[in-house]
Scaffold this active site. Structure first.
Site, mmCIF file in Angstrom:
data_model
loop_
_atom_site.group_PDB
_atom_site.id
_atom_site.type_symbol
_atom_site.label_atom_id
_atom_site.label_comp_id
_atom_site.label_asym_id
_atom_site.label_seq_id
_atom_site.Cartn_x
_atom_site.Cartn_y
_atom_site.Cartn_z
ATOM 1 N N HIS A 68 -6.096 -4.736 -11.218
ATOM 2 C CA HIS A 68 -6.672 -5.431 -10.062
ATOM 3 C C HIS A 68 -7.575 -6.557 -10.555
ATOM 4 O O HIS A 68 -8.422 -6.335 -11.432
ATOM 5 C CB HIS A 68 -7.476 -4.449 -9.203
ATOM 6 C CG HIS A 68 -8.034 -5.097 -7.983
ATOM 7 N ND1 HIS A 68 -7.265 -5.350 -6.868
ATOM 8 C CD2 HIS A 68 -9.262 -5.594 -7.717
ATOM 9 C CE1 HIS A 68 -8.013 -5.958 -5.960
ATOM 10 N NE2 HIS A 68 -9.224 -6.121 -6.444
ATOM 11 N N ILE B 97 0.873 -1.170 0.000
ATOM 12 C CA ILE B 97 0.000 0.000 0.000
ATOM 13 C C ILE B 97 0.910 1.220 0.000
ATOM 14 O O ILE B 97 1.857 1.309 0.797
ATOM 15 C CB ILE B 97 -0.913 -0.021 1.243
ATOM 16 C CG1 ILE B 97 -1.879 -1.199 1.121
ATOM 17 C CG2 ILE B 97 -1.658 1.295 1.386
ATOM 18 C CD1 ILE B 97 -2.697 -1.465 2.360
ATOM 19 N N LEU B 98 0.660 2.128 -0.920
ATOM 20 C CA LEU B 98 1.538 3.298 -1.076
ATOM 21 C C LEU B 98 1.003 4.481 -0.270
ATOM 22 O O LEU B 98 -0.209 4.653 -0.116
ATOM 23 C CB LEU B 98 1.625 3.663 -2.556
ATOM 24 C CG LEU B 98 2.309 2.582 -3.410
ATOM 25 C CD1 LEU B 98 2.002 2.780 -4.884
ATOM 26 C CD2 LEU B 98 3.812 2.579 -3.164
ATOM 27 N N ASN C 241 -2.803 0.788 -12.001
ATOM 28 C CA ASN C 241 -2.779 -0.502 -11.320
ATOM 29 C C ASN C 241 -3.717 -1.453 -12.054
ATOM 30 O O ASN C 241 -4.716 -1.028 -12.633
ATOM 31 C CB ASN C 241 -3.244 -0.347 -9.866
ATOM 32 C CG ASN C 241 -3.176 -1.654 -9.097
ATOM 33 O OD1 ASN C 241 -2.211 -2.422 -9.233
ATOM 34 N ND2 ASN C 241 -4.189 -1.937 -8.294
HETATM 35 C C1 GRF Z 1 -2.391 -10.214 -10.884
HETATM 36 O O1 GRF Z 1 -3.552 -10.981 -10.747
HETATM 37 C C2 GRF Z 1 -2.704 -8.765 -10.669
HETATM 38 O O2 GRF Z 1 -3.959 -8.396 -11.127
HETATM 39 C C3 GRF Z 1 -2.660 -8.673 -9.169
HETATM 40 O O3 GRF Z 1 -1.585 -9.495 -8.800
HETATM 41 C C4 GRF Z 1 -1.392 -10.500 -9.773
HETATM 42 C C5 GRF Z 1 0.029 -10.406 -10.243
HETATM 43 O O4 GRF Z 1 0.396 -11.449 -11.092
HETATM 44 N N1 GRF Z 1 -2.584 -7.292 -8.752
HETATM 45 P P1 GRF Z 1 1.719 -11.286 -11.962
HETATM 46 O O5 GRF Z 1 2.859 -10.936 -11.023
HETATM 47 O O6 GRF Z 1 1.491 -10.222 -13.006
HETATM 48 O O7 GRF Z 1 1.970 -12.630 -12.594
#
Ligand code: GRF
Length: 221
Positions: A111, A94-95, A109
């Site tokens: 998500h 968390i930033l 980001n």
């Molecule tokens: C992904 O599902 C992303 O959406 C979430 O963390 C995961 C990271 O996977 N925030 P990777 O490191 O890109 O393989």
């Protein structure tokens, strides 16, 4: 913005990072990744960056007194690369508002849920437990609100009766995340996308809702 200087922050496997590396390499993103920073020394994504000849750095939380000190060190490190885009790609931190403020409008980001549903961790399990019939992933601008910044693009899939958290995670990653994240970074690099007063401006209009998969350029489908 010209050819964008991109910094990518990771903590894990780096599949989204790889998608960004590939899109820079083949010109779909008009930019290059100057540095990849990981919060974990054992992040598999570091090897992907090294294989692509990208500078890497590890900033471990335990080497810093508190969140403010960590983010100050992160900011100082990034300053050496003067990025105009910062892409969080599975960065499990968390930033602080101070850090977020430095990159306002330039930090994205990804998500793995249909935000505003399921911010935070363990999204695939929570979607199943909630009985959601649809699930997916969202790219958004980063603001002070965790997983709460203005949404840019969202991809949806239909949850199947046989889905498990792992099967959902896999489908969301491959069918959605790896497409929408490089696409959003490409738009930002081309200055087709902006955050103004916490709203998303895209190709000359305000978005009232996030874009959907059918908005992807042909090369990102
Ligand atoms: C992904 O599902 C992303 O959406 C979430 O963390 C995961 C990271 O996977 N925030 P990777 O490191 O890109 O393989």
């Amino acid at each position: 913005m010209g050819s964008a200087r991109i910094a990518v922050l990771i903590s894990g496997r780096g599949r989204n990072l790889q998608a960004l590396i590939d899109a820079c390499a083949d010109g779909r993103i008009d930019g290059h990744i100057g540095v990849v920073v990981s919060s974990r020394a054992d992040a598999l994504g570091l090897a992907r960056a090294q294989a692509a000849g990208i500078d890497t750095a590890v900033l471990s939380p335990r080497d810093h007194a508190d969140r403010a000190a960590y983010d100050a060190a992160l900011g100082a490190l990034l300053d050496r690369y003067a990025p105009n885009i910062v892409a969080l790609a599975g960065f499990m931190r968390i930033l602080t508002p101070a850090f977020v403020g430095r990159y306002r409008g330039r930090m994205l980001n990804i998500h793995p849920s249909l935000l505003p549903r399921h911010p935070g961790l363990d999204t695939h399990r929570r979607a199943l437990l909630a009985g959601d019939t649809e699930h997916g992933a969202t790219v958004h601008f980063v603001t002070e609100q965790l997983d709460g910044g203005p949404r840019i693009i969202q991809g949806k899939l239909t949850v199947r009766p046989e889905d498990t958290p792992d099967s959902l995670a896999e489908r969301v990653m491959h069918d959605i995340e790896l497409k929408i994240y490089p696409q959003a970074v490409a738009w930002l690099a081309r200055d087709e996308l902006r955050m103004i007063d916490d709203r998303v401006w895209f190709r000359g209009r305000w978005l009232d809702a996030p874009l959907a998969l059918d908005a992807l350029d042909e090369t990102f489908k």
